[in-house]
Design a protein around this motif. Structure first.
Motif, PDB file in Angstrom:
ATOM      1  N   ALA A  90       0.798  -1.213   0.000  1.00 19.87           N
ATOM      2  CA  ALA A  90       0.000   0.000   0.000  1.00 19.87           C
ATOM      3  C   ALA A  90       0.836   1.270   0.000  1.00 19.87           C
ATOM      4  CB  ALA A  90      -0.962  -0.012   1.188  1.00 19.87           C
ATOM      5  N   PRO A  91       1.875   1.395   0.846  1.00 19.31           N
ATOM      6  CA  PRO A  91       2.661   2.635   0.810  1.00 19.31           C
ATOM      7  C   PRO A  91       3.297   2.886  -0.546  1.00 19.31           C
ATOM      8  CG  PRO A  91       3.092   1.382   2.817  1.00 19.31           C
ATOM      9  CD  PRO A  91       2.304   0.492   1.918  1.00 19.31           C
ATOM     10  N   GLY A  92       3.838   1.837  -1.175  1.00 23.52           N
ATOM     11  CA  GLY A  92       4.457   2.020  -2.480  1.00 23.52           C
ATOM     12  C   GLY A  92       3.454   2.421  -3.536  1.00 23.52           C
ATOM     13  N   LEU A  93       2.259   1.810  -3.504  1.00 25.08           N
ATOM     14  CA  LEU A  93       1.229   2.146  -4.469  1.00 25.08           C
ATOM     15  C   LEU A  93       0.749   3.578  -4.269  1.00 25.08           C
ATOM     16  CD1 LEU A  93      -0.885  -1.137  -4.555  1.00 25.08           C
ATOM     17  CD2 LEU A  93       0.728  -0.311  -6.268  1.00 25.08           C
ATOM     18  N   ALA A  94       0.569   3.974  -3.015  1.00 27.32           N
ATOM     19  CA  ALA A  94       0.131   5.341  -2.741  1.00 27.32           C
ATOM     20  C   ALA A  94       1.176   6.344  -3.216  1.00 27.32           C
ATOM     21  CB  ALA A  94      -0.140   5.502  -1.249  1.00 27.32           C
ATOM     22  N   GLU A  95       2.450   6.014  -3.019  1.00 27.11           N
ATOM     23  CA  GLU A  95       3.530   6.899  -3.475  1.00 27.11           C
ATOM     24  C   GLU A  95       3.543   6.998  -4.999  1.00 27.11           C
ATOM     25  OE1 GLU A  95       8.396   7.350  -2.959  1.00 27.11           O
ATOM     26  OE2 GLU A  95       7.350   5.568  -2.238  1.00 27.11           O
ATOM     27  N   HIS A  96       3.345   5.848  -5.668  1.00 21.85           N
ATOM     28  CA  HIS A  96       3.317   5.846  -7.135  1.00 21.85           C
ATOM     29  C   HIS A  96       2.133   6.662  -7.648  1.00 21.85           C
ATOM     30  CE1 HIS A  96       3.733   3.215 -11.023  1.00 21.85           C
ATOM     31  NE2 HIS A  96       3.742   4.515 -11.275  1.00 21.85           N
TER      32      HIS A  96
END
Length: 416
Positions: A90-96
């Protein structure tokens, strides 16, 4: 009887109202066609007024089905912005998502460059650009499955290379019966060959004003998906049927064809109607029975008919020997119409009935046709070419072709 007007529910965009309207139109069509057949039996010809009424109701039925299809597709589109990604990624997707949003709105690409470097991305193509967030890509492909008829019934495989290669056995190992004490001669070996499915580039270039992009209420990912889903689906749908394999997928109608008696691997078998550009005058539905039973039992269990709307309109008039219509409307919202209890898939890229046309296909497309999607939908922002509009050069790579030549059969409207 004149075509039925749209009900208030249909005008309001209600799927249930559109479904009721479609069923009323089919009931009117059935009554009018029964009257036409009764006049032919008693007078040897149909009243021109009855024929004209039937044609008007037939057009109304097609329009009602088209309206129902559009409403069903629209109702199946959830917003791309929700729910928020969950789990370890989730954090990586939100950052992307945040970095992609900033790139599309303001042209700031440093965040995406950093993310793709961390992910060891395969790199941008010759035209550059950046990958859309994975949830947006998955939603775009799901939407395209709802619009693209062949994609919806074919096998779909995601690949990370330029070409997907699949081995198949063109000749199995030889075998035979022998007596208990007889010699066992060496048998022939299995022959393995390879099918190649290259992924070709499909592109669209939606545009937006900077004012629209500055509006924080606009979900950029959803906007891009809505702009490109239909044009992508239309282009690939045409290629899956008629594509020649040059810079596009290979369509199943582009394959070499042969009669069922002369069929061999690498060809699609067909059943001729015996009439150039039409069905036989006597027992025309027998051709559909022959087509279905040209399939082996293993393929017939999951078979679908594929044809365009005009061909379907001609087949709608066919009856069984007991007087029942072979074509039946959907039993419920979201289900397909059926022909002899097999689903009917409308593919407008299928040819109209004409001399020597292959206007009807029947088969297990899940086993017969393969769609390959190259991972990654890429967007390149161009604020210079069409000022004051910002262009978004959006590309995806997709391929397709027949993977089992025995799983699909065609109906040829010709003498042989």
């Amino acid at each position: 009887m004149t075509p039925l007007p749209a009900s208030p529910e249909t005008k309001a965009g209600d799927v249930a109202g559109a479904f009721e309207e479609f069923n009323r139109a089919f009931a009117a069509f059935r009554d009018a066609n029964d009257a036409r057949l009764s006049e032919i039996e008693t007078r040897l010809t149909a009243d021109p007024l009855t024929v004209d009424r039937l044609e008007r109701i037939d057009r109304a039925l097609d329009e009602a089905k088209s309206r129902l299809d559009r409403l069903q597709i629209k109702a199946a589109r959830p917003p791309l912005g929700a729910p928020e990604p969950r789990g370890d990624d989730a954090p990586g997707l939100a950052e992307h998502k945040a970095a992609f949003d900033l790139y599309v709105r303001a042209g700031e690409a440093s965040g995406l460059k950093s993310l793709e470097a961390k992910a060891l991305s395969a790199g941008s193509g010759p035209d550059g650009g950046y990958l859309v967030p994975p949830p947006a890509e998955r939603e775009l492909l799901r939407r395209m499955s709802a619009v693209s008829p062949i994609r919806a019934i074919a096998s779909v495989r995601e690949i990370s290379t330029a070409t997907f290669k699949k081995a198949y056995s063109s000749a199995g190992p030889a075998a035979g019966w022998v007596a208990e004490a007889a010699a066992r001669p060496v048998t022939g070996s299995q022959t393995i060959q390879e099918l190649n499915f290259p992924a070709m580039e499909l592109y669209a270039m939606p545009s937006a004003t900077q004012t629209l992009l500055d509006d924080a209420a606009v979900d950029i990912e959803q906007w891009i998906a809505e702009e490109v889903e239909t044009v992508f689906a239309e282009q690939e749908g045409a290629a899956f049927v008629n594509g020649d394999g040059v810079n596009k997928p290979s369509g199943f109608l582009a394959a070499t064809k042969a009669t069922t008696a002369a069929w061999s691997w690498g060809k699609l078998a067909y059943v001729p109607t015996g009439v150039a550009g039409g069905f036989p005058a006597a027992n025309p539905s027998d051709m559909l029975v022959d087509l279905v039973y040209a399939l082996k039992a293993g393929y017939r269990q999951n078979a679908s008919f594929v044809m365009n709307r005009k061909t379907q309109a001609a087949i709608r008039k066919f009856k069984s020997s007991t007087g029942e219509y072979l074509w039946q409307p959907p039993a419920a919202v979201g289900q397909p119409a059926t022909l002899m209890n097999f689903p009917v898939v409308e593919a407008e890229d299928m040819p109209d009935i004409a001399a020597d046309s292959f206007s009807v296909a029947c088969g297990d497309f899940r086993r017969g046709y393969l769609v390959v999607d190259r991972l990654g939908v890429r967007v390149l922002r161009d604020p210079f070419t069409a000022k004051p509009y910002v262009l978004f050069y959006t590309t995806k790579r997709v391929g397709g072709g027949i993977q089992d030549f025995d799983a699909i059969k065609l109906l040829k409207f010709g003498l042989s």
